[in-house]
Design a protein around this motif. Sequence first.
Motif, mmCIF file in Angstrom:
data_model
loop_
_atom_site.group_PDB
_atom_site.id
_atom_site.type_symbol
_atom_site.label_atom_id
_atom_site.label_comp_id
_atom_site.label_asym_id
_atom_site.label_seq_id
_atom_site.Cartn_x
_atom_site.Cartn_y
_atom_site.Cartn_z
ATOM 1 N N LYS A 7 0.671 -1.285 -0.150
ATOM 2 C CA LYS A 7 0.089 -0.024 -0.002
ATOM 3 C C LYS A 7 0.786 1.288 -0.171
ATOM 4 O O LYS A 7 1.804 1.225 0.934
ATOM 5 N N GLY A 156 -7.199 7.670 6.625
ATOM 6 C CA GLY A 156 -6.459 6.589 6.860
ATOM 7 C C GLY A 156 -6.584 5.434 6.297
ATOM 8 O O GLY A 156 -6.181 4.187 6.402
ATOM 9 N N ASP A 159 -5.129 2.134 4.683
ATOM 10 C CA ASP A 159 -4.545 0.871 5.430
ATOM 11 C C ASP A 159 -5.566 -0.182 5.453
ATOM 12 O O ASP A 159 -5.224 -1.186 5.766
ATOM 13 N N LYS A 214 -1.024 8.619 13.553
ATOM 14 C CA LYS A 214 -1.721 8.351 12.565
ATOM 15 C C LYS A 214 -0.871 7.392 11.468
ATOM 16 O O LYS A 214 -1.466 7.391 10.449
HETATM 17 MG MG MG Z 1 -2.105 7.280 6.523
#
Ligand code: MG
Length: 398
Positions: A7, A156, A159, A214
């Motif tokens: 990723k 986010g 992820d 984060k």
């Molecule tokens: Mg991130």
Amino acid sequence: MNIIVQKFGGTSVSTKERRKKVIQKIISAIEAGFMPIIVVSAMGRFKDPYSTDTLRSLTSDEYKQCNKQGLDLLMCCGEIISAVVLSSELNEYGYKTIPMTGGQAGIITDENYGEAAIIEVNIKNITELIDKSIIPIITGFQGISKKGFFTTLGRGGSDVSAAILGGILKANKVEIYTDVDGIMTADPRIVSNASLIREISYNEVFQLADQGAKVIHPKAVEIAMKYNTKLVIKNTLSESSGTLISNEYKEVNTNVITGITCMCNRLQIIISSSENIDSDYYEAVFDILADSGLSIDLINVFPDKKIFTVDEEDGKLVHSILDAMKLKYYHKEYCDKISIVGSGMKGVPGIMAKVLRRLRLENIEVLQTSDSHTTIWCLINNKDTTKAIAALHDEFKL
Ligand code: MG
Ligand code: ADP
């Protein structure tokens, strides 16, 4: 088949130069015998033309509030652009690729736009590509509802896309590429001499991520733990071996503390009991707040008062509930919650005392504390946050 999910975050895919580094990482994985499954975020950060926040800013605040379905459709464009551009650039190196939306990759979610939950993953399209040795370049952060509407998974969320695909595809590992060498003992933007954590357990990294670090989404850690998938956090721009998150990690770490993080923009609420207050109401306040869907934490109950914190964004709702209940309360704004995390602190006496002594020495007022087996929390004024994290980082010799 030896599958690897890689990723690449927003900064990793932001420029052609950086995407060359991305391509090198993909080629290295192929040369090491892996079949790569690629997940990408939108390019860059706010003000970069196709970043998620830039796209969001094209709509009015009212639209953002009232048309979350439209907003998700817009936000999905950023990852689509990244996936197609990276696909085209990988083709120039002679690799066959197909860019895919989250939906085409089989990620089915509920209809909670902006914060959708994955309910099913259908990997048929991906496995067809794997069988033909075609590299899927999948848009992170998004899925599709059963009715066919585009949804996003929350900040986010790429992820999370990578972790779930890694789990379902039984990947050998999931590599999360970002702009730092891995998980550090503190955010390197706050503590410039923070050090790289080479190996860490799912539990500790979950605590750090859940409490504000984060660098990885806590949900992604949870998913990797559930499927027992190795997670590696790495830097696209360096050759550092990164941070390995797995269950194989034997806690050889002799430090009692593993890392420090913080959650900003907390509002502390202090409700006092008084004879004029209906005591049933006073006792039921936490149930009533929970029924409104509010997430509260650092809850301390005393005979004469109840204290807790909420996200500042929820402040208005909390005030309206407490006012309607005619409770006597006051609040403190501009609070940050520092979390000191380490499974090594289990059963070790004196850690909280050490934290408080050092903060006192730095003239930092502690507004509230709490602790568990593996975490100590301190609420402080946000003017002291950087100083507090740096001091505690020094105190525990991280
Ligand atoms: Mg991130
Ligand atoms: P990406 O776009 O690649 O997903 P993020 O911005 O989401 O990247 O996450 C990487 C950032 O996380 C780093 O730039 C760093 O400032 C921040 N961060 C916060 N806490 C930590 C930590 N403990 N270790 C490493 N990075 C951290």
